[in-house]
Design a protein around this motif. Structure first.
Motif, PDB file in Angstrom:
ATOM      1  N   VAL A 203      36.363  -8.721   1.211  1.00  0.00           N
ATOM      2  CA  VAL A 203      35.075  -8.284   1.768  1.00  0.00           C
ATOM      3  C   VAL A 203      34.973  -6.774   1.645  1.00  0.00           C
ATOM      4  O   VAL A 203      33.944  -6.226   1.247  1.00  0.00           O
ATOM      5  CB  VAL A 203      34.982  -8.684   3.261  1.00  0.00           C
ATOM      6  N   ALA A 204      36.115  -6.117   1.946  1.00  0.00           N
ATOM      7  CA  ALA A 204      36.141  -4.658   1.924  1.00  0.00           C
ATOM      8  C   ALA A 204      35.772  -4.144   0.534  1.00  0.00           C
ATOM      9  O   ALA A 204      34.902  -3.298   0.388  1.00  0.00           O
ATOM     10  CB  ALA A 204      37.533  -4.168   2.289  1.00  0.00           C
ATOM     11  N   ALA A 205      36.443  -4.716  -0.487  1.00  0.00           N
ATOM     12  CA  ALA A 205      36.202  -4.239  -1.840  1.00  0.00           C
ATOM     13  C   ALA A 205      34.746  -4.441  -2.218  1.00  0.00           C
ATOM     14  O   ALA A 205      34.103  -3.549  -2.781  1.00  0.00           O
ATOM     15  CB  ALA A 205      37.097  -5.002  -2.796  1.00  0.00           C
ATOM     16  N   SER A 206      34.192  -5.599  -1.873  1.00  0.00           N
ATOM     17  CA  SER A 206      32.802  -5.853  -2.265  1.00  0.00           C
ATOM     18  C   SER A 206      31.871  -4.922  -1.494  1.00  0.00           C
ATOM     19  O   SER A 206      30.873  -4.463  -2.026  1.00  0.00           O
ATOM     20  CB  SER A 206      32.421  -7.313  -2.054  1.00  0.00           C
ATOM     21  N   ALA A 207      32.241  -4.627  -0.242  1.00  0.00           N
ATOM     22  CA  ALA A 207      31.383  -3.728   0.540  1.00  0.00           C
ATOM     23  C   ALA A 207      31.376  -2.328  -0.047  1.00  0.00           C
ATOM     24  O   ALA A 207      30.349  -1.662  -0.091  1.00  0.00           O
ATOM     25  CB  ALA A 207      31.836  -3.684   1.991  1.00  0.00           C
ATOM     26  N   VAL A 208      32.572  -1.888  -0.529  1.00  0.00           N
ATOM     27  CA  VAL A 208      32.634  -0.555  -1.138  1.00  0.00           C
ATOM     28  C   VAL A 208      31.712  -0.507  -2.352  1.00  0.00           C
ATOM     29  O   VAL A 208      30.922   0.403  -2.530  1.00  0.00           O
ATOM     30  CB  VAL A 208      34.070  -0.201  -1.563  1.00  0.00           C
TER      31      VAL A 208
ATOM     32  N   TYR B 168      32.146   9.626  23.172  1.00  0.00           N
ATOM     33  CA  TYR B 168      32.399   9.504  21.732  1.00  0.00           C
ATOM     34  C   TYR B 168      31.446   8.505  21.101  1.00  0.00           C
ATOM     35  O   TYR B 168      31.201   7.433  21.657  1.00  0.00           O
ATOM     36  CB  TYR B 168      33.853   9.093  21.472  1.00  0.00           C
ATOM     37  N   GLY B 169      30.922   8.881  19.927  1.00  0.00           N
ATOM     38  CA  GLY B 169      30.047   7.973  19.200  1.00  0.00           C
ATOM     39  C   GLY B 169      30.868   6.948  18.442  1.00  0.00           C
ATOM     40  O   GLY B 169      32.098   6.966  18.481  1.00  0.00           O
ATOM     41  N   GLN B 170      30.152   6.055  17.749  1.00  0.00           N
ATOM     42  CA  GLN B 170      30.829   5.057  16.937  1.00  0.00           C
ATOM     43  C   GLN B 170      31.217   5.702  15.599  1.00  0.00           C
ATOM     44  O   GLN B 170      30.627   6.709  15.220  1.00  0.00           O
ATOM     45  CB  GLN B 170      29.855   3.920  16.698  1.00  0.00           C
ATOM     46  N   GLN B 171      32.163   5.085  14.937  1.00  0.00           N
ATOM     47  CA  GLN B 171      32.576   5.639  13.650  1.00  0.00           C
ATOM     48  C   GLN B 171      31.396   5.719  12.669  1.00  0.00           C
ATOM     49  O   GLN B 171      30.648   4.749  12.522  1.00  0.00           O
ATOM     50  CB  GLN B 171      33.615   4.704  13.069  1.00  0.00           C
ATOM     51  N   THR B 172      31.239   6.874  12.019  1.00  0.00           N
ATOM     52  CA  THR B 172      30.136   7.015  11.058  1.00  0.00           C
ATOM     53  C   THR B 172      30.569   6.406   9.720  1.00  0.00           C
ATOM     54  O   THR B 172      31.762   6.166   9.516  1.00  0.00           O
ATOM     55  CB  THR B 172      29.799   8.507  10.842  1.00  0.00           C
ATOM     56  N   PRO B 173      29.629   6.188   8.788  1.00  0.00           N
ATOM     57  CA  PRO B 173      30.027   5.617   7.493  1.00  0.00           C
ATOM     58  C   PRO B 173      31.100   6.444   6.784  1.00  0.00           C
ATOM     59  O   PRO B 173      31.904   5.918   6.024  1.00  0.00           O
ATOM     60  CB  PRO B 173      28.724   5.624   6.687  1.00  0.00           C
ATOM     61  N   ALA B 174      31.140   7.764   7.046  1.00  0.00           N
ATOM     62  CA  ALA B 174      32.175   8.575   6.392  1.00  0.00           C
ATOM     63  C   ALA B 174      33.467   8.587   7.197  1.00  0.00           C
ATOM     64  O   ALA B 174      34.428   9.262   6.821  1.00  0.00           O
ATOM     65  CB  ALA B 174      31.662   9.998   6.213  1.00  0.00           C
ATOM     66  N   GLY B 175      33.477   7.879   8.334  1.00  0.00           N
ATOM     67  CA  GLY B 175      34.725   7.750   9.095  1.00  0.00           C
ATOM     68  C   GLY B 175      34.886   8.738  10.243  1.00  0.00           C
ATOM     69  O   GLY B 175      35.946   8.788  10.864  1.00  0.00           O
TER      70      GLY B 175
ATOM     71  N   VAL C 283      34.056  -1.823   5.625  1.00  0.00           N
ATOM     72  CA  VAL C 283      34.690  -0.673   4.979  1.00  0.00           C
ATOM     73  C   VAL C 283      33.794   0.553   5.092  1.00  0.00           C
ATOM     74  O   VAL C 283      32.576   0.450   4.910  1.00  0.00           O
ATOM     75  CB  VAL C 283      34.926  -0.997   3.493  1.00  0.00           C
ATOM     76  N   THR C 284      34.393   1.696   5.417  1.00  0.00           N
ATOM     77  CA  THR C 284      33.605   2.936   5.451  1.00  0.00           C
ATOM     78  C   THR C 284      33.640   3.585   4.058  1.00  0.00           C
ATOM     79  O   THR C 284      34.431   3.178   3.201  1.00  0.00           O
ATOM     80  CB  THR C 284      34.173   3.906   6.511  1.00  0.00           C
ATOM     81  N   SER C 285      32.800   4.632   3.873  1.00  0.00           N
ATOM     82  CA  SER C 285      32.659   5.169   2.511  1.00  0.00           C
ATOM     83  C   SER C 285      33.921   5.869   2.015  1.00  0.00           C
ATOM     84  O   SER C 285      34.044   6.176   0.838  1.00  0.00           O
ATOM     85  CB  SER C 285      31.467   6.127   2.441  1.00  0.00           C
ATOM     86  N   ASP C 286      34.890   6.135   2.930  1.00  0.00           N
ATOM     87  CA  ASP C 286      36.158   6.716   2.481  1.00  0.00           C
ATOM     88  C   ASP C 286      37.115   5.618   1.986  1.00  0.00           C
ATOM     89  O   ASP C 286      38.276   5.876   1.695  1.00  0.00           O
ATOM     90  CB  ASP C 286      36.807   7.529   3.621  1.00  0.00           C
ATOM     91  N   GLY C 287      36.613   4.356   1.967  1.00  0.00           N
ATOM     92  CA  GLY C 287      37.416   3.261   1.428  1.00  0.00           C
ATOM     93  C   GLY C 287      38.330   2.606   2.458  1.00  0.00           C
ATOM     94  O   GLY C 287      39.030   1.644   2.149  1.00  0.00           O
ATOM     95  N   LYS C 288      38.304   3.108   3.704  1.00  0.00           N
ATOM     96  CA  LYS C 288      39.190   2.524   4.724  1.00  0.00           C
ATOM     97  C   LYS C 288      38.546   1.294   5.349  1.00  0.00           C
ATOM     98  O   LYS C 288      37.332   1.264   5.549  1.00  0.00           O
ATOM     99  CB  LYS C 288      39.481   3.567   5.810  1.00  0.00           C
ATOM    100  N   MET C 289      39.416   0.342   5.701  1.00  0.00           N
ATOM    101  CA  MET C 289      38.897  -0.881   6.304  1.00  0.00           C
ATOM    102  C   MET C 289      39.006  -0.805   7.822  1.00  0.00           C
ATOM    103  O   MET C 289      39.983  -0.274   8.353  1.00  0.00           O
ATOM    104  CB  MET C 289      39.687  -2.073   5.790  1.00  0.00           C
ATOM    105  N   HIS C 290      37.986  -1.343   8.509  1.00  0.00           N
ATOM    106  CA  HIS C 290      37.978  -1.335   9.975  1.00  0.00           C
ATOM    107  C   HIS C 290      37.554  -2.711  10.459  1.00  0.00           C
ATOM    108  O   HIS C 290      37.034  -3.519   9.695  1.00  0.00           O
ATOM    109  CB  HIS C 290      36.965  -0.313  10.499  1.00  0.00           C
ATOM    110  N   SER C 291      37.774  -2.936  11.777  1.00  0.00           N
ATOM    111  CA  SER C 291      37.277  -4.203  12.322  1.00  0.00           C
ATOM    112  C   SER C 291      36.385  -3.917  13.516  1.00  0.00           C
ATOM    113  O   SER C 291      36.452  -2.849  14.132  1.00  0.00           O
ATOM    114  CB  SER C 291      38.432  -5.119  12.707  1.00  0.00           C
ATOM    115  N   SER C 292      35.530  -4.877  13.815  1.00  0.00           N
ATOM    116  CA  SER C 292      34.612  -4.730  14.949  1.00  0.00           C
ATOM    117  C   SER C 292      34.336  -6.122  15.511  1.00  0.00           C
ATOM    118  O   SER C 292      34.701  -7.119  14.885  1.00  0.00           O
ATOM    119  CB  SER C 292      33.313  -4.093  14.440  1.00  0.00           C
TER     120      SER C 292
END
Ligand code: NDP
Length: 460
Positions: free
Chosen positions: A12-17, A116-123, A368-377
């Motif tokens: 999923v992460a790869a496709s999201a990137v 604190y805000g939520q993680q932005t797309p850039a992490g 996945v955020t735009s830095d390529g890292k995977m996160h969960s929610s």
């Protein structure tokens, strides 16, 4: 995380990137044409409603009839129209500038804890200074003591200068929009969280920077929405209630109820300011005309239309009317607050929370955020979030209905707010669904299968 789940998540992460690298706003001609129109139609609407209230008892039909008659019967239409518009005034502009600067200083210097805000797309996970409740209290105490207590100025000052303030707020709203656009180009706060779409118009309207700031913590979005926007809301109502008292020698029960409802909403906002940091405005919307002009001009003028209406058209509610509207408004508030709390609680407790006495049911989603890292929610699927995907909006709409209905049903104008909020929230549902589907992919599809209705079960 179990290995099998990890592999699925990585796919999923790869496709999201891939998706996010090619993610583009669909810039169709009708979309751009409507944005261009909205840049002028929205301010014209605010000014039009001011004219209707100030010169024609808030009657839209009477406004139209008089202006159409002037247009058809006299060569003096344009001078007549000009007289009916809000006028620039140096005193009101100074008052408005002082108000914005004062709120800016409170935001910067009043003590408050960090949220604190939520993680932005850039992490990024950004800190925010949470001191809104103190700023709200201090502002209102100063206003009440300065006007009612010491007599330095009339408590109806905002009502009395409403036209000049409207002009000043519009000028500031446009200037802020252009500043935000220029800042995104020349000195952005977080360069990896910019969104340039290729259309100057779209970028000006919807914004480029996600979290524009001065320094580390002076945040444009939190400040402009909360301070010149939402703090003004209750202050404006109070001033219009004082104007009603000066005119009638009493304050009607409808005006008291309106002040009460709006005060609950506003105090709730500041009491839960930390929660607000994780709503769509802060987490996802970029800072352009939509938020900049919207916060400083649309919000204080259109959200307080009912108090303007009640000064021109006092309404005495019957005891049963008062109790019914109080019950609808408070039930709406209960749903609004509980639904929002359920989501916040479950995410903060990583799913280990009770919802309506039972363990929360959630979908653990990966993205996945735009830095390529995977996160969960977590996507909550029980409690209010199991009834529909935005049941929190139902609570808000019930409150809006109560605000409008307490103005009675003699005129259309005070009911504009309910129509506007319905359009705003339904549009938000669509925008949010598209974004979440892009962010969570199959996890979002799974959520939509479990909770099929967007707003009201079996209807929408
Ligand atoms: P929500 O609080 O509904 O937040 C939507 C976001 O929450 C989604 O983008 C997603 O973000 C996350 N989410 C979606 N579904 C779930 C779920 N099942 N479980 C957990 N998280 C989920 O939207 P708003 O920010 O628009 O609204 C907040 C409140 O503010 C509402 O009560 C609304 O009525 C009110 N409001 C008032 C306005 C006014 O002018 N008076 C204007 C707009 C809103 P993520 O990326 O984090 O997963």
């Amino acid at each position: 995380m179990a290995p099998a789940t990890a592999t699925a998540a990585a796919t999923v992460a790869a496709s999201a990137v891939k998706k996010s690298a090619h993610a583009k706003v669909n810039l169709t001609v009708p979309l751009l044409a409507s944005l261009a129109a909205l840049l002028f139609v929205c301010p014209a609407l605010v000014v039009g409603f001011w004219t209707a209230c100030t010169h024609y008892q808030c009657s839209l039909t009477s406004t139209y009839t008089h202006l159409a008659a002037a247009y058809n019967n006299t060569d003096l239409f344009w001078p007549i129209l000009w007289q009916k518009l809000p006028q620039f005034s140096v005193e009101s502009s100074l008052l408005y500038s002082g108000w914005v600067v004062f709120q800016g200083l409170l935001y910067a210097y009043l003590p408050g804890r960090d949220g604190y805000g939520q993680q932005t797309p850039a992490g990024h996970v950004l800190p925010y200074k949470v001191n809104g409740l103190r700023a709200w209290l201090l502002t209102h105490v100063l206003f009440i003591v300065g006007s009612f207590g010491l007599g330095w100025f009339s408590p109806s000052i905002i009502h009395d200068r409403w036209g000049g303030l409207l002009v000043a707020a519009n000028v500031y709203g446009y200037a802020l929009t252009l500043f935000a656009y220029g800042k995104a180009h020349w000195f952005p706060s977080h360069p990896r969280d910019l969104r340039f779409t290729g259309s100057v118009l779209y970028d000006i309207f919807m914004g480029v920077e996600l979290n524009p700031r001065l320094g580390n913590k002076w945040d444009f979005k939190l400040f402009h929405n909360g301070r010149p926007g939402i703090i003004a809301w209750t202050l404006v109502n109070l001033s219009f209630a004082a104007a009603q008292y000066q005119q009638l020698g009493r304050v009607t029960n409808s005006m008291v109820l309106l002040n009460f409802f709006h005060a609950i909403y506003v105090v709730d906002f500041f009491y839960n300011e930390d929660w607000y940091l994780r709503t769509i405005d802060i987490v996802h919307d970029h800072f352009g005309f939509y938020l900049a002009w919207g916060d400083v001009a649309w919000l204080p003028f259109m959200y307080t239309l009912q108090s303007h209406y009640l000064v021109r058209n006092p309404v005495d509610l019957s005891p049963s009317g008062l109790i019914s509207l109080l019950a609808i408004g408070m039930a709406g508030y209960y749903i609004f607050r509980c639904a929002n709390n359920q989501k916040d609680l479950v995410r903060k407790a990583d799913g280990k929370a009770l919802i309506w006495g039972r363990p929360a049911q959630v979908i653990r989603a990966h993205y996945v955020t735009s830095d390529g890292k995977m996160h969960s929610s977590l996507l909550l699927t029980s409690g209010f979030w199991g009834i529909s995907r935005h049941f929190n909006y139902v609570g808000d709409l019930m409150m809006c209905f109560a605000y409008c209905a307490l103005c009675s049903f003699n005129h259309l104008l005070p009911h504009f707010y309910l129509v506007y909020m319905t359009i705003l929230l339904v549009n938000r549902i669509d925008r949010d669904s598209e974004r979440c589907s892009h962010k969570y992919g199959p996890y979002w599809d799974q959520y939509c299968q479990r909770v099929p209705y967007k707003l009201i079960p079996f209807i929408y």
